[in-house]
Design an enzyme around this catalytic site. Structure first.
Site, PDB file in Angstrom:
ATOM      1  N   ASP A 288       3.392   9.333  -1.233  1.00  0.00           N
ATOM      2  CA  ASP A 288       2.237   8.585  -0.755  1.00  0.00           C
ATOM      3  C   ASP A 288       2.027   7.411  -1.697  1.00  0.00           C
ATOM      4  O   ASP A 288       2.206   7.561  -2.916  1.00  0.00           O
ATOM      5  CB  ASP A 288       0.995   9.493  -0.780  1.00  0.00           C
ATOM      6  CG  ASP A 288       0.101   9.271   0.431  1.00  0.00           C
ATOM      7  OD1 ASP A 288       0.086   8.146   0.947  1.00  0.00           O
ATOM      8  OD2 ASP A 288      -0.573  10.235   0.848  1.00  0.00           O
TER       9      ASP A 288
ATOM     10  N   HIS B 169       0.809  -1.224   0.000  1.00  0.00           N
ATOM     11  CA  HIS B 169       0.000   0.000   0.000  1.00  0.00           C
ATOM     12  C   HIS B 169       0.837   1.266   0.000  1.00  0.00           C
ATOM     13  O   HIS B 169       0.328   2.348  -0.230  1.00  0.00           O
ATOM     14  CB  HIS B 169      -0.944  -0.010   1.208  1.00  0.00           C
ATOM     15  CG  HIS B 169      -2.026  -1.031   1.070  1.00  0.00           C
ATOM     16  ND1 HIS B 169      -3.284  -0.736   0.613  1.00  0.00           N
ATOM     17  CD2 HIS B 169      -2.009  -2.375   1.275  1.00  0.00           C
ATOM     18  CE1 HIS B 169      -4.007  -1.838   0.565  1.00  0.00           C
ATOM     19  NE2 HIS B 169      -3.256  -2.852   0.960  1.00  0.00           N
TER      20      HIS B 169
HETATM   21  P1  ADQ Z   1      -2.784   6.210   4.693  1.00  0.00           P
HETATM   22  O1  ADQ Z   1      -1.401   6.701   4.829  1.00  0.00           O
HETATM   23  O2  ADQ Z   1      -3.530   6.037   5.936  1.00  0.00           O
HETATM   24  O3  ADQ Z   1      -2.884   4.862   3.882  1.00  0.00           O
HETATM   25  P2  ADQ Z   1      -4.796   7.532   2.897  1.00  0.00           P
HETATM   26  O4  ADQ Z   1      -4.810   6.774   1.644  1.00  0.00           O
HETATM   27  O5  ADQ Z   1      -4.934   8.994   2.677  1.00  0.00           O
HETATM   28  O6  ADQ Z   1      -3.474   7.342   3.741  1.00  0.00           O
HETATM   29  O7  ADQ Z   1      -5.988   7.062   3.787  1.00  0.00           O
HETATM   30  C1  ADQ Z   1      -6.344   7.729   4.947  1.00  0.00           C
HETATM   31  C2  ADQ Z   1      -7.763   7.372   5.357  1.00  0.00           C
HETATM   32  O8  ADQ Z   1      -8.008   7.889   6.663  1.00  0.00           O
HETATM   33  C3  ADQ Z   1      -8.809   7.978   4.450  1.00  0.00           C
HETATM   34  O9  ADQ Z   1      -9.814   7.041   4.212  1.00  0.00           O
HETATM   35  C4  ADQ Z   1      -9.332   9.180   5.240  1.00  0.00           C
HETATM   36  O10 ADQ Z   1     -10.695   9.455   5.007  1.00  0.00           O
HETATM   37  C5  ADQ Z   1      -9.136   8.742   6.658  1.00  0.00           C
HETATM   38  N1  ADQ Z   1      -8.870   9.914   7.520  1.00  0.00           N
HETATM   39  C6  ADQ Z   1      -7.870  10.791   7.404  1.00  0.00           C
HETATM   40  N2  ADQ Z   1      -7.954  11.733   8.367  1.00  0.00           N
HETATM   41  C7  ADQ Z   1      -9.032  11.429   9.099  1.00  0.00           C
HETATM   42  C8  ADQ Z   1      -9.647  12.013  10.259  1.00  0.00           C
HETATM   43  N3  ADQ Z   1      -9.152  13.090  10.870  1.00  0.00           N
HETATM   44  N4  ADQ Z   1     -10.742  11.429  10.738  1.00  0.00           N
HETATM   45  C9  ADQ Z   1     -11.232  10.320  10.165  1.00  0.00           C
HETATM   46  N5  ADQ Z   1     -10.709   9.738   9.102  1.00  0.00           N
HETATM   47  C10 ADQ Z   1      -9.607  10.272   8.571  1.00  0.00           C
HETATM   48  C11 ADQ Z   1      -1.952   3.941   3.267  1.00  0.00           C
HETATM   49  C12 ADQ Z   1      -0.962   4.576   2.303  1.00  0.00           C
HETATM   50  C13 ADQ Z   1      -1.711   5.353   1.250  1.00  0.00           C
HETATM   51  C14 ADQ Z   1      -2.695   4.452   0.534  1.00  0.00           C
HETATM   52  C15 ADQ Z   1      -3.556   3.691   1.505  1.00  0.00           C
HETATM   53  C16 ADQ Z   1      -4.390   2.634   0.822  1.00  0.00           C
HETATM   54  O11 ADQ Z   1      -0.060   5.415   2.994  1.00  0.00           O
HETATM   55  O12 ADQ Z   1      -0.800   5.899   0.314  1.00  0.00           O
HETATM   56  O13 ADQ Z   1      -3.533   5.250  -0.285  1.00  0.00           O
HETATM   57  O14 ADQ Z   1      -2.769   3.038   2.490  1.00  0.00           O
HETATM   58  O15 ADQ Z   1      -3.610   1.783   0.051  1.00  0.00           O
END
Ligand code: ADQ
Length: 739
Positions: free
Chosen positions: A373, A166
């Site tokens: 990311d 991921h």
């Molecule tokens: P993450 O680094 O966690 O994931 P991301 O893909 O942006 O990054 O996902 C974050 C999730 O957390 C989103 O669904 C978002 O809605 C939720 N979120 C963020 N802030 C929040 C808050 N304050 N309250 C509630 N929910 C919140 C890792 C990798 C990414 C990759 C994903 C999936 O780092 O690059 O996209 O896995 O493969």
């Protein structure tokens, strides 16, 4: 019983709240958990992972918790505090995470214990393997479990195993820095399919295995351990329909109206991230500050809401990072705030999905500017929530999402002035342009959903024809091999045809260093001493090498693919054919030119062939040079009707009349009734296999496409088998002679 999907992740998709010995399970909200939840609900699946609890539980508490998990088809692995600290916080989040995001300065000077990462990977593989029933498929996820595919392969050799990463897979130059780089790569190679978010990550992975393990991926496939391993680009999506539904819900609409009323005439900028140093929050805030500094009128016209969800807050780098972000927030607010309010509203909180969607819908501009990311699902969630078709996304070129979301305003997040400029451009953008861009983005996000991601990954993993294998799968000297040994040991007469490099001895860095060990010399001698048996060493090597290495044995020697032949020790070598060798001058000139330009490559001259060796050459350069040299040689090869052969790190040009198939024909012509056992490891040995008459046995050493009936892992495995064969034959012989 139906075949099942066994999902293996670091954490189970629930968070456990503990009150004494009572537990409440709540669904967790991360991207991965949300993404796979749909698969878990719809399919016959079991989900295996760490419970998320980093402390010891009493036996009864554990049993109760496990029962709660079992109701949701979850299987928990329990870890000690020490294991969580070393494996999860220390190694996964302390080392792999910053390194794979190119943030080398975040790595600790003292690396945490690798052996704990290994041990926990084993623990999780054990737990997953215990769930396995024949026909099941494993789907392993992410950087915490990079050793699990191979650990599973060792436990359940025939299982179908998929792995998805991921986070970014960085350039090979970054991977190289890691002391355990080969272990991690080999850990992944146990999978049948390794998936990444972007074509760039696929390319980096392929370069890394080429450079660090010496594999040669071709068309996103490689051969490893007798199996085909596929590498694939599978960008993850989101549950777009769910965001669509939420965004249109009356309570969410009301919240949008409330936020808009509160913001008033101002434009609303939004950032939503886990509070992680990869997400680019400080520079984003500085860019916002630059915008405010560039024109005082902006201070009245914009507000930035930055939501930061608490993350990994037990790790020191994350605590320091939080302080840094909060300092920048205060400094920008101190500098540009007015009595009416502060330009940045910073919330260190988790929000509900509804609150998030309302913010997404209310925001004029969404800022997604990570330094790196894997994908970034926030960018997609923003787009999916914009059921009004409006809004503007500013997106980092270093987010995996940028590979699919070209209609966003793409920025380099390290370039603070350019980011400020992009924010200004987004704020000033003509509504018609905003809508055109948003429409294209929405279509793609709605089409490439998380459901489709899972379907396509699993489809690719299953293939049409089951797990990708070639030839008979017989790595370890298993039962079939044992039966074969028994059959061969009963033969009164046998011709053993053995290739040399890669078959009798492993490859050495230069051809001269591949001398046989004493064990091999002795084995050949004893095999050849078995009454009625004859050992032929059939090699591409020149005479001198075989003389030097095999002189003490009674083996029949065939050098240069059978051009030369030595019937018995002490006899002269004789050529077996008469071929034209005039073509060699031109081929030599081409090969010399390329050897001179390629440090580490070298030319080997044989009587009737020329070989270009590149084992010591840099792998990247080797790939380029091979294309060039093939091109340069092609006209000569065509006009002279020569043959170009690709061996293991060697390209050889020879006259097609000289080949190992002819050797087999010659041996069979002289002794038509004697069965043949032929063993070899590369393309030139395939000629030998093709010529073996019915009743003979062919064995391929190592990976690669083959017509051989059997396969062994490496020269060591062959050595063992030949020893067993000899022991069995001798035992029989002794029995027969007994009165
Ligand atoms: P993450 O680094 O966690 O994931 P991301 O893909 O942006 O990054 O996902 C974050 C999730 O957390 C989103 O669904 C978002 O809605 C939720 N979120 C963020 N802030 C929040 C808050 N304050 N309250 C509630 N929910 C919140 C890792 C990798 C990414 C990759 C994903 C999936 O780092 O690059 O996209 O896995 O493969």
């Amino acid at each position: 019983m139906a075949n099942r999907l066994l999902i293996v992740t670091n954490r189970l998709p629930v968070s456990v709240q503990r009150d004494e010995d009572d537990f409440t399970l709540r669904e967790s909200s991360g991207g991965l958990a949300t993404g796979l939840r749909g698969v878990h609900a719809a399919e016959d699946t079991i989900w295996i992972g760490w419970s998320g609890i980093g402390e010891r539980l009493s036996r009864s508490a554990r049993q109760r918790l496990d029962a709660d998990f079992a109701e949701r088809r979850l299987v928990a692995v329990h870890l000690s505090k020490q294991e969580v600290r070393q494996y999860y916080e220390g190694f996964s989040n302390g080392v792999i995470w910053p390194l794979f995001h190119y943030l080398l300065d975040r790595m600790p000077l003292q690396a945490p214990t690798w052996s704990v990462y290994q041990a926990v990977n084993e623990k999780i593989a054990d737990a997953a393997a215990r769930q396995y029933r024949p026909g099941d498929t494993f789907w392993v996820h992410d950087y915490q479990l990079m050793l699990v595919p191979t650990l599973l392969r060792q436990r359940v050799p025939d299982a179908r195993i998929g792995f998805f990463l991921h986070i970014p897979f960085p350039s090979a130059e970054i991977v190289r820095l890691l002391p355990w780089r080969e272990d991690l790569l080999r850990g992944l190679l146990g999978a049948d399919l390794i998936g990444f978010h972007t074509p760039g990550f696929v390319r980096h992975f392929e370069t890394s295995v080429r450079l660090l393990i010496g594999l040669q991926p071709l068309h996103d496939e490689l051969q490893w351990d007798g199996r085909r391993v596929k590498v694939g680009c599978h960008p993850m999506g989101i549950d777009a329909a769910e965001f669509d539904r939420l965004a249109g819900r009356p309570d969410v609409e009301a919240e949008v109206a409330r936020i808009r009323a509160e913001v008033g005439r101002r434009s609303l900028l939004l950032g939503v991230d886990r509070l992680d140093y990869t997400k680019g929050i400080p520079r984003r805030l500085l860019a916002f500050g630059e915008l405010l500094a560039s024109d005082p009128s902006w201070r009245e016209r914009v507000r930035l809401v930055q939501i930061a969800s608490p993350s990994r807050d037990r790790l020191e780098p994350y605590q320091a990072f939080r302080r840094q972000v909060e300092e920048i927030v205060s400094s920008v607010n101190g500098r540009f705030g007015t009595v009416d309010g502060a330009p940045i509203h910073y919330l260190y909180q988790n929000l509900t999905r509804e609150e998030l969607v309302a913010l997404y819908r209310a925001a004029d501009v969404m800022l997604v500017t990570p330094l790196r990311d894997g994908m970034n699902l926030v960018a997609k969630e923003y787009v999916a929530s914009r059921i009004d078709g409006d809004g503007c996304l500013v997106l980092s070129e270093f987010a995996g999402a940028a590979a699919e979301m070209g209609e966003a305003l793409i920025v380099n997040p390290y370039d603070v002035p350019a980011t400020a400029q992009a924010i200004r451009r987004a704020l000033d953008m003509d509504p018609a342009e905003r809508r055109v861009r948003m429409r294209a983005l929405r279509q793609r996000v709605q089409r490439n959903t998380v459901q489709r991601w899972a379907e396509e990954f699993l489809g690719d993993l299953m293939g049409d024809d089951g797990p990708a294998r070639d030839g008979t799968f017989l790595w370890s000297p298993g039962s079939d091999m044992r039966r074969l040994v028994e059959r061969l040991s009963r033969l009164d007469r046998l011709n053993l045809l053995l290739d040399y490099d890669g078959t009798l001895v492993p490859f050495a860095s230069t051809p001269e260093l591949a001398a046989p060990g004493a064990g091999v010399v002795e084995l050949i001698t004893r095999l050849a001493g078995q009454p009625g048996w004859r050992v032929h060493v059939v090699s591409g090597r020149p005479r001198a090498s075989l003389d030097a290495w095999l002189e003490p044995t009674p083996a029949v020697l065939w050098a240069e693919h059978g051009y030369w032949h030595r019937r018995a020790p002490g006899l002269e070598w004789a050529s077996t054919v008469d071929v034209n060798r005039e073509w060699m001058t031109a081929v030599r000139a081409v090969m010399t030119r390329f050897a001179d330009r390629s440090p580490g490559a070298m030319l080997e001259e044989k009587t009737a062939s020329l070989a270009w060796h590149y084992r010591m050459l840099d792998r990247e350069l080797a790939a380029t040079r091979l294309v060039q040299i093939r091109q340069a040689l092609a006209p000569l090869v065509a006009s002279e009707q020569l043959e170009m052969l690709e061996g293991n790190c060697v390209l050889e040009v020879r006259h097609p009349v000289v080949n190992k198939g002819r050797v087999v024909q010659e041996i069979v012509r002289q002794e038509p009734d004697v069965p043949v056992l032929a063993v070899g490891d590369d393309r030139t040995d395939e000629d030998m296999f093709a010529a073996v008459p019915p009743g003979g046995v062919t064995v391929r050493i190592g990976a690669g496409v083959t017509t051989a009936a059997y396969r062994l892992r490496d020269p060591e495995a062959l050595f063992e088998i030949l020893q067993e064969l000899l022991a069995a034959a001798r035992a029989l012989h002794r029995e027969e002679r007994r009165p």
